[in-house]
Design a protein around this motif. Structure first.
Motif, PDB file in Angstrom:
ATOM      1  N   ILE A 190       0.737  -1.294   0.018  1.00 52.24           N
ATOM      2  CA  ILE A 190      -0.112   0.042   0.029  1.00 52.24           C
ATOM      3  C   ILE A 190       0.705   1.171   0.065  1.00 52.24           C
ATOM      4  O   ILE A 190       0.782   2.193  -0.614  1.00 52.24           O
ATOM      5  CB  ILE A 190      -0.839  -0.007   1.081  1.00 52.24           C
ATOM      6  N   ASP A 191       1.785   1.151   0.923  1.00 52.19           N
ATOM      7  CA  ASP A 191       2.843   2.380   0.812  1.00 52.19           C
ATOM      8  C   ASP A 191       3.516   2.748  -0.510  1.00 52.19           C
ATOM      9  O   ASP A 191       3.679   3.734  -0.966  1.00 52.19           O
ATOM     10  CB  ASP A 191       4.166   1.975   1.906  1.00 52.19           C
ATOM     11  N   ASP A 192       3.891   1.438  -1.074  1.00 56.98           N
ATOM     12  CA  ASP A 192       4.632   1.746  -2.601  1.00 56.98           C
ATOM     13  C   ASP A 192       3.722   2.015  -3.658  1.00 56.98           C
ATOM     14  O   ASP A 192       3.780   3.046  -4.278  1.00 56.98           O
ATOM     15  CB  ASP A 192       5.092   0.504  -3.023  1.00 56.98           C
ATOM     16  N   ILE A 193       2.233   1.755  -3.605  1.00 55.12           N
ATOM     17  CA  ILE A 193       1.552   2.048  -4.553  1.00 55.12           C
ATOM     18  C   ILE A 193       1.017   3.574  -4.188  1.00 55.12           C
ATOM     19  O   ILE A 193       0.824   4.506  -5.184  1.00 55.12           O
ATOM     20  CB  ILE A 193       0.057   1.125  -4.305  1.00 55.12           C
ATOM     21  N   SER A 194       0.974   4.013  -2.776  1.00 54.79           N
ATOM     22  CA  SER A 194       0.804   5.527  -2.473  1.00 54.79           C
ATOM     23  C   SER A 194       1.673   6.408  -3.281  1.00 54.79           C
ATOM     24  O   SER A 194       1.594   7.340  -3.746  1.00 54.79           O
ATOM     25  CB  SER A 194       0.523   5.566  -0.928  1.00 54.79           C
ATOM     26  N   LYS A 195       3.005   5.849  -2.711  1.00 48.74           N
ATOM     27  CA  LYS A 195       4.091   6.535  -3.521  1.00 48.74           C
ATOM     28  C   LYS A 195       3.979   6.876  -5.115  1.00 48.74           C
ATOM     29  O   LYS A 195       4.178   7.950  -5.652  1.00 48.74           O
ATOM     30  CB  LYS A 195       5.594   6.083  -3.248  1.00 48.74           C
ATOM     31  N   GLU A 196       3.886   5.678  -5.798  1.00 50.46           N
ATOM     32  CA  GLU A 196       3.388   5.898  -7.130  1.00 50.46           C
ATOM     33  C   GLU A 196       2.405   6.584  -7.394  1.00 50.46           C
ATOM     34  O   GLU A 196       2.373   7.355  -8.380  1.00 50.46           O
ATOM     35  CB  GLU A 196       3.556   4.592  -7.741  1.00 50.46           C
ATOM     36  N   LEU A 197       1.383   6.585  -6.774  1.00 46.52           N
ATOM     37  CA  LEU A 197       0.197   7.557  -7.076  1.00 46.52           C
ATOM     38  C   LEU A 197       0.661   8.884  -6.922  1.00 46.52           C
ATOM     39  O   LEU A 197      -0.020   9.709  -7.530  1.00 46.52           O
ATOM     40  CB  LEU A 197      -1.083   6.949  -6.166  1.00 46.52           C
ATOM     41  N   GLN A 198       1.204   9.102  -5.733  1.00 42.87           N
ATOM     42  CA  GLN A 198       1.659  10.552  -5.524  1.00 42.87           C
ATOM     43  C   GLN A 198       2.435  11.257  -6.572  1.00 42.87           C
ATOM     44  O   GLN A 198       2.289  12.405  -7.075  1.00 42.87           O
ATOM     45  CB  GLN A 198       2.415  10.688  -4.199  1.00 42.87           C
ATOM     46  N   LYS A 199       3.559  10.158  -7.069  1.00 40.41           N
ATOM     47  CA  LYS A 199       4.157  10.714  -8.402  1.00 40.41           C
ATOM     48  C   LYS A 199       3.182  11.183  -9.594  1.00 40.41           C
ATOM     49  O   LYS A 199       3.647  12.036 -10.113  1.00 40.41           O
ATOM     50  CB  LYS A 199       5.361   9.789  -8.598  1.00 40.41           C
ATOM     51  N   GLU A 200       2.383  10.102  -9.767  1.00 43.03           N
ATOM     52  CA  GLU A 200       1.361  10.386 -10.851  1.00 43.03           C
ATOM     53  C   GLU A 200       0.493  11.485 -10.697  1.00 43.03           C
ATOM     54  O   GLU A 200       0.318  12.380 -11.442  1.00 43.03           O
ATOM     55  CB  GLU A 200       0.603   9.287 -11.239  1.00 43.03           C
ATOM     56  N   VAL A 201       0.133  11.797  -9.406  1.00 43.27           N
ATOM     57  CA  VAL A 201      -0.706  13.234  -9.066  1.00 43.27           C
ATOM     58  C   VAL A 201       0.355  14.401  -9.296  1.00 43.27           C
ATOM     59  O   VAL A 201      -0.134  15.286  -9.992  1.00 43.27           O
ATOM     60  CB  VAL A 201      -1.275  13.282  -7.789  1.00 43.27           C
ATOM     61  N   GLN A 227      -4.992   7.472 -16.805  1.00 37.14           N
ATOM     62  CA  GLN A 227      -5.175   6.093 -16.683  1.00 37.14           C
ATOM     63  C   GLN A 227      -4.195   5.545 -15.599  1.00 37.14           C
ATOM     64  O   GLN A 227      -4.693   4.513 -14.779  1.00 37.14           O
ATOM     65  CB  GLN A 227      -4.772   5.573 -18.021  1.00 37.14           C
ATOM     66  N   ASN A 228      -2.934   5.794 -15.469  1.00 36.18           N
ATOM     67  CA  ASN A 228      -2.267   5.204 -14.479  1.00 36.18           C
ATOM     68  C   ASN A 228      -2.676   5.768 -12.864  1.00 36.18           C
ATOM     69  O   ASN A 228      -2.855   4.625 -12.057  1.00 36.18           O
ATOM     70  CB  ASN A 228      -0.720   6.046 -14.333  1.00 36.18           C
ATOM     71  N   MET A 229      -3.217   6.812 -12.873  1.00 31.70           N
ATOM     72  CA  MET A 229      -3.985   7.040 -11.462  1.00 31.70           C
ATOM     73  C   MET A 229      -5.082   6.217 -11.003  1.00 31.70           C
ATOM     74  O   MET A 229      -5.181   6.094 -10.201  1.00 31.70           O
ATOM     75  CB  MET A 229      -4.285   8.749 -11.643  1.00 31.70           C
ATOM     76  N   GLU A 230      -5.825   6.034 -12.200  1.00 32.32           N
ATOM     77  CA  GLU A 230      -7.126   5.372 -12.123  1.00 32.32           C
ATOM     78  C   GLU A 230      -6.669   3.856 -11.763  1.00 32.32           C
ATOM     79  O   GLU A 230      -7.342   3.200 -10.763  1.00 32.32           O
ATOM     80  CB  GLU A 230      -8.010   5.338 -13.369  1.00 32.32           C
ATOM     81  N   ARG A 231      -5.670   3.540 -12.242  1.00 33.22           N
ATOM     82  CA  ARG A 231      -5.287   1.848 -12.164  1.00 33.22           C
ATOM     83  C   ARG A 231      -4.819   1.712 -10.590  1.00 33.22           C
ATOM     84  O   ARG A 231      -4.948   1.056  -9.828  1.00 33.22           O
ATOM     85  CB  ARG A 231      -4.177   1.684 -13.117  1.00 33.22           C
ATOM     86  N   LEU A 232      -3.869   2.996 -10.201  1.00 41.78           N
ATOM     87  CA  LEU A 232      -3.102   2.994  -8.939  1.00 41.78           C
ATOM     88  C   LEU A 232      -4.263   3.065  -7.890  1.00 41.78           C
ATOM     89  O   LEU A 232      -4.085   2.271  -6.916  1.00 41.78           O
ATOM     90  CB  LEU A 232      -2.074   4.046  -9.020  1.00 41.78           C
ATOM     91  N   ARG A 233      -5.426   3.762  -8.180  1.00 39.55           N
ATOM     92  CA  ARG A 233      -6.114   3.987  -7.125  1.00 39.55           C
ATOM     93  C   ARG A 233      -6.942   2.760  -6.842  1.00 39.55           C
ATOM     94  O   ARG A 233      -7.390   2.255  -5.824  1.00 39.55           O
ATOM     95  CB  ARG A 233      -7.258   5.116  -7.563  1.00 39.55           C
ATOM     96  N   GLY A 234      -7.410   1.965  -8.124  1.00 41.91           N
ATOM     97  CA  GLY A 234      -8.034   0.657  -7.879  1.00 41.91           C
ATOM     98  C   GLY A 234      -6.964  -0.187  -7.344  1.00 41.91           C
ATOM     99  O   GLY A 234      -7.605  -0.976  -6.477  1.00 41.91           O
TER     100      GLY A 234
END
Length: 583
Positions: free
Chosen positions: A404-415, A449-456
């Motif tokens: 979850i932490d890794d996905i959150s970091k990736e999501l933050q980068k995409e944001v 699309q990356n943000m949507e995928r990471l949120r899912g």
């Protein structure tokens, strides 16, 4: 005092002395070259030694680096690698500052010495040539003077001879006069040559040769001074890297002081804690109820042998945790029903009639062994590795949280990238000359699309974490109660129902090793050039001069992922540190 005045007649000595000085410089250069080869070989051996004992990526030894004593040894290997680098630096600086410089200077000195000696040789040859001219004029004067004396004596003799004619006398006198004139010319020439030679000799011994000798003296003194500087550089080259070598040694000492035996024990607990509870006590199952009352009163009671056997079987359940003490697998499937003994009211078997106690022991073994075997025969079916359901509860929660932490970091980068693209699009719309806003559409779409995928994925893993958190608190490993017929009893306290999912069944297999948490292996080191507060999310603070491990190199966005010795990780600006990656 100078060579030109004091050593005016020691040309050969000066020649040999200057040559021996140049030979000394050449000898010192060879000495330093051999020293650099020793340093390079030493550094190479140190690097090979560090590489030999460094764990390979993904190996079990690398996974053990989370323990402070293992990490300390890794730090020592890294410091030794840095120490080897300093030895290489010593060899490189000695080669550049001493060997190359002195070799170049030595060639210049040889050319200068050759030139001076050539000038001295030319002056010597010119003086010798002048002396030869003087000697020739002297000999000619001597020869002509003798001829003049003979001619004068002949003329006088002819004049006294009575038989000689007047013509003979006149001829003899003219011949004597001519010879005398020639002798006088030779005398004048000899005097001129002598004066010239004396002048040249005076110039040679008082001006030319002293000047050449003084120049050779100056050259030799400059050679000695340069050689002395080379001697000093021999020590200064190593002295300049001593502070860094001292830091390497301090790092080794610090690695030893950072070892925390208590923390290593806690890390081992956190790493391998399963989250299960200890198994409950086995229930006593009385098979003696079906035996004839009279036989029971006379021979069975509560036999000592079955109780001891039951105690041994109970101990076997704890040995399920030990992979080395594997029990033989039974042919029965999990929770299968062992053979049913004869009914209590039916006719006793012949064996029971002859030896009721043996029959009782066999029946207990038939019941207990299949129960233990049933845990051993549980096989992993379809393992959901994405949800980490193959891990024990505690380890699964940790793995899910990390994911979850890794996905959150990736999501933050995409944001952040999405915001940057939006700002860039606004700039392009306001200033079309800077760029076409439509050119950013593919990147914006891909980022969305990356943000949507990471949120899912984030929602999916958060739901799994919530599920693991509830189940982890309630899961309890316990032995399964079986009824008198060896069948599964669904009403027993520790029983597992038939509709239990496969993931719960997996938890009962204790002899398999639990998968360990894996930390990204360091791929290098970096030293902070500036302090960085690390106030934003995902970053880590650092102080100027602090040494960190590089976990992930810059992907082109200007950020590098690093880790401290205590395990803290985060991103730092790449330009704020000097990064050295492992080869």
């Amino acid at each position: 005092m100078d060579w030109g005045t004091e050593l005016w007649d020691q040309c050969d000595i000066i020649d040999k002395h200057t040559q021996s000085g140049l030979d000394l410089v050449e000898k010192y250069v060879k000495f330093v070259k051999e020293r650099t080869e020793i340093e390079q070989n030493y550094a190479k051996q140190l690097r090979n030694l560090s590489k030999k004992y460094s764990p390979k990526r993904g190996s079990k030894e690398e996974q053990e680096c989370r323990f402070s004593n293992h990490q300390a040894f890794m730090d020592i290997l890294n410091e030794m690698n840095d120490y080897a680098g300093q030895r290489e630096l010593i060899a490189e600086n000695m080669m550049i500052n001493i060997c190359i410089e002195l070799t170049k200077y030595l060639q210049e000195l040889k050319q200068e010495r050759k030139m001076h000696l050539s000038e001295a040789k030319k002056a010597q040859q010119y003086l010798e040539g002048t002396y030869k001219q003087l000697d020739n004029s002297k000999k000619r004067f001597e020869r002509e003077w003798r001829e003049a004396e003979k001619a004068a004596q002949y003329a006088e003799k002819t004049d006294q001879d009575l038989n000689a004619t007047k013509a003979d006398v006149e001829k003899a006198k003219q011949q004597a006069h001519m010879r005398t004139h020639i002798a006088e010319e030779c005398k004048n020439d000899y005097a001129s040559q002598l004066q010239k030679y004396n002048k040249e000799q005076n110039q040679f011994y008082f001006t030319d040769m002293p000047l050449i000798f003084n120049r050779l003296q100056d050259m030799d003194e400059r050679r000695i001074k340069k050689l002395a500087q080379g001697y000093i550089l021999f020590a200064d080259t190593e002295r300049h890297v001593m502070p860094i070598i001292g830091k390497c040694l301090e790092g080794i000492t610090r690695a030893g002081t950072n070892v925390n035996e208590r923390n290593d024990s806690v890390v081992l607990i956190e790493q391998h804690k399963s989250g299960f509870e200890r198994p409950g006590d086995l229930e006593f199952e009385d098979y003696s109820q079906g035996i004839n009352r009279a036989s029971s009163d006379s021979s069975l009671g509560t036999p000592k042998g079955p109780l001891e056997l039951l105690s041994r079987n109970r101990n076997k359940t704890f040995r399920l945790f030990n992979k080395k003490s594997k029990l033989p697998s039974s042919s029965l499937s999990p929770f299968s029903t062992p053979p049913t003994p004869s009914p209590a009211n039916g006719p006793p078997s012949p064996k029971f009639g002859r030896d009721p106690l043996s029959y009782c022991l066999k029946e207990i073994n038939k019941t207990v062994k299949p129960r233990i075997s049933s845990f051993r025969t549980l096989k992993r079916t379809s393992v959901d590795s994405e949800g980490f359901t193959h891990l024990p509860p505690e380890q699964r929660r940790k793995r899910l949280q990390r994911k979850i932490d890794d996905i959150s970091k990736e999501l933050q980068k995409e944001v952040d990238q999405s915001e940057a693209l939006g700002k860039m699009k606004d700039v392009y719309e306001k200033n079309p000359q800077m760029g076409d806003p439509a050119s950013l559409a593919p990147q914006i779409t891909q980022t969305a699309q990356n943000m949507e995928r990471l949120r899912g994925e984030l929602n999916k893993y958060e739901s799994w974490l919530a599920e693991a958190g509830g189940r982890g608190d309630s899961i309890r490993y316990s032995t399964h109660s079986l009824n008198n017929n060896g069948a599964h009893n669904p009403n027993s306290p520790g029983a597992i129902s038939d509709d239990t999912d496969s993931s719960q069944a997996i938890y009962t297999e204790f002899d398999d090793e639990f998968e360990e948490e894996e930390l990204a292996a360091p791929i290098g080191q970096c030293t902070a050039l500036y302090s960085f507060p690390g106030s934003s999310e995902g970053t880590i603070s650092m102080q100027e001069g602090e040494v960190l491990f590089v976990v992930e190199e810059d992907k082109g966005d200007g950020w590098t992922r690093v880790r401290r010795n205590n395990g803290d990780e985060g991103y730092i600006p790449t330009s704020y540190a000097t990064i050295t990656l492992n080869k």
